[in-house]
Write a protein that holds these residues in place. Structure first.
Motif, PDB file in Angstrom:
ATOM      1  N   ASN A  77       0.850  -1.193   0.000  1.00 24.71           N
ATOM      2  CA  ASN A  77       0.000   0.000   0.000  1.00 24.71           C
ATOM      3  C   ASN A  77       0.885   1.241   0.000  1.00 24.71           C
ATOM      4  O   ASN A  77       1.215   1.799   1.048  1.00 24.71           O
ATOM      5  CB  ASN A  77      -0.908  -0.017   1.233  1.00 24.71           C
ATOM      6  CG  ASN A  77      -2.000  -1.049   1.130  1.00 24.71           C
ATOM      7  OD1 ASN A  77      -2.782  -1.060   0.179  1.00 24.71           O
ATOM      8  ND2 ASN A  77      -2.066  -1.954   2.105  1.00 24.71           N
ATOM      9  N   THR A 110      -6.896  -3.845   1.155  1.00 21.61           N
ATOM     10  CA  THR A 110      -6.251  -4.799   2.057  1.00 21.61           C
ATOM     11  C   THR A 110      -7.234  -5.881   2.494  1.00 21.61           C
ATOM     12  O   THR A 110      -6.866  -7.059   2.616  1.00 21.61           O
ATOM     13  CB  THR A 110      -5.678  -4.071   3.285  1.00 21.61           C
ATOM     14  OG1 THR A 110      -4.764  -3.054   2.844  1.00 21.61           O
ATOM     15  CG2 THR A 110      -4.931  -5.037   4.208  1.00 21.61           C
ATOM     16  N   VAL A 125       1.576  -8.217   3.578  1.00 16.40           N
ATOM     17  CA  VAL A 125       1.095  -6.863   3.338  1.00 16.40           C
ATOM     18  C   VAL A 125       2.135  -5.894   3.875  1.00 16.40           C
ATOM     19  O   VAL A 125       2.617  -6.055   5.002  1.00 16.40           O
ATOM     20  CB  VAL A 125      -0.262  -6.597   4.029  1.00 16.40           C
ATOM     21  CG1 VAL A 125      -0.690  -5.144   3.828  1.00 16.40           C
ATOM     22  CG2 VAL A 125      -1.330  -7.548   3.501  1.00 16.40           C
ATOM     23  N   ASN A 127       2.598  -1.774   4.414  1.00 19.90           N
ATOM     24  CA  ASN A 127       1.977  -0.456   4.381  1.00 19.90           C
ATOM     25  C   ASN A 127       3.056   0.617   4.415  1.00 19.90           C
ATOM     26  O   ASN A 127       4.055   0.468   5.116  1.00 19.90           O
ATOM     27  CB  ASN A 127       1.042  -0.282   5.574  1.00 19.90           C
ATOM     28  CG  ASN A 127      -0.076  -1.299   5.575  1.00 19.90           C
ATOM     29  OD1 ASN A 127      -0.697  -1.549   4.539  1.00 19.90           O
ATOM     30  ND2 ASN A 127      -0.333  -1.915   6.720  1.00 19.90           N
ATOM     31  N   THR A 156      -1.285  -1.856  11.069  1.00 19.74           N
ATOM     32  CA  THR A 156      -0.260  -2.853  10.749  1.00 19.74           C
ATOM     33  C   THR A 156      -0.084  -3.834  11.897  1.00 19.74           C
ATOM     34  O   THR A 156      -0.089  -5.061  11.704  1.00 19.74           O
ATOM     35  CB  THR A 156       1.080  -2.157  10.437  1.00 19.74           C
ATOM     36  OG1 THR A 156       0.935  -1.369   9.247  1.00 19.74           O
ATOM     37  CG2 THR A 156       2.197  -3.180  10.254  1.00 19.74           C
ATOM     38  N   VAL A 170       2.234  -8.900   8.198  1.00 17.39           N
ATOM     39  CA  VAL A 170       1.846  -7.515   7.924  1.00 17.39           C
ATOM     40  C   VAL A 170       2.906  -6.605   8.536  1.00 17.39           C
ATOM     41  O   VAL A 170       3.145  -6.646   9.745  1.00 17.39           O
ATOM     42  CB  VAL A 170       0.460  -7.177   8.497  1.00 17.39           C
ATOM     43  CG1 VAL A 170       0.041  -5.762   8.084  1.00 17.39           C
ATOM     44  CG2 VAL A 170      -0.588  -8.193   8.038  1.00 17.39           C
TER      45      VAL A 170
END
Length: 235
Positions: A77, A110, A125, A127, A156, A170
């Motif tokens: 992201n 997400t 993931v 961020n 997160t 994450v």
């Protein structure tokens, strides 16, 4: 393609574009999305233009990713909006822009990506937060960035705990002052004594290297990696 697949938001320029090139260099297929992005001649790069502030965009991005490549291994992201002005000068348009991209876009995309990752018990993931969410300065008021990018850091940690049992990691990177094509070379001169410990702005490659480090570190989750030249440390 049999290789891994990453979705990268904010992929038209700056850090996002750097990440597209880096992941492709490591053999990944890339779904690159931004509000305005040109088609790619590389068959391993699928570009998707769309406004992340619209929840339907998230469904479209993950849908075309699965149709084209059949899987989603990582979501980065990167897309973000930073509007710096005194708190009482913010407008409803400013608020909508920052929240729409930094939070709404992150949230729905997400959610879609993690749902797919959970079905296969694995994924990652990353961020992109911002050091200015932690380091405040009266010379650069930015409460909207602190509110939204700081929210990404909190999310997160929460998601890392919630989805660890599904094999999903994450993490986040928290860049400080970074030179990008969106800024003039002299646009950092006003920082003066507020530069980080290393005394200079960072480069897009510094952030890209941080993301790739997290990507290649299977035992790291819930981490906020500061890439700020010591900006947080000096405060």
């Amino acid at each position: 393609m049999d290789g891994k697949v990453v979705i990268i938001t904010g992929a038209a320029r700056g850090i996002g574009a750097g990440l597209v090139a880096a992941y492709r260099g490591h053999g990944w297929a890339v779904v690159a999305t931004a509000q305005s992005i040109k088609p790619s001649l590389d068959p391993g790069v699928l570009t998707v233009a769309g406004d992340l502030a619209q929840p339907a965009t998230a469904d479209r991005i993950t849908g075309v990713a699965l149709d084209r490549f059949g899987r989603i291994d990582t979501l980065v992201n990167t897309a973000g909006v930073v509007i710096s002005k005194p708190f009482t000068d913010y407008t409803t348009s400013d608020y909508a822009a920052a929240v729409g991209v930094n939070l709404t876009g992150f949230f729905w995309l997400t959610q879609h990506a993690i749902a797919e990752m959970a079905r296969h018990y694995g994924g990652h993931v990353v961020n992109v937060s911002a050091t200015l969410a932690e380091v405040t300065d009266s010379g650069e008021p930015s409460v909207l960035a602190a509110l939204t990018k700081g929210g990404l850091a909190a999310a997160t940690r929460s998601l890392a705990i919630e989805y660890a049992a599904y094999g999903i990691r994450v993490n986040a990177v928290s860049p400080g002052v970074i030179h990008t094509s969106a800024h003039r070379r002299n646009s950092y001169e006003h920082l003066g004594g507020r530069l980080p410990l290393l005394g200079r702005a960072g480069q897009v490659s510094d952030v890209v290297d941080g993301v790739l480090f997290l990507e290649s570190s299977p035992y790291i989750t819930g981490e906020i990696l500061h890439i700020d030249g010591g900006q947080v440390a000096r405060n």
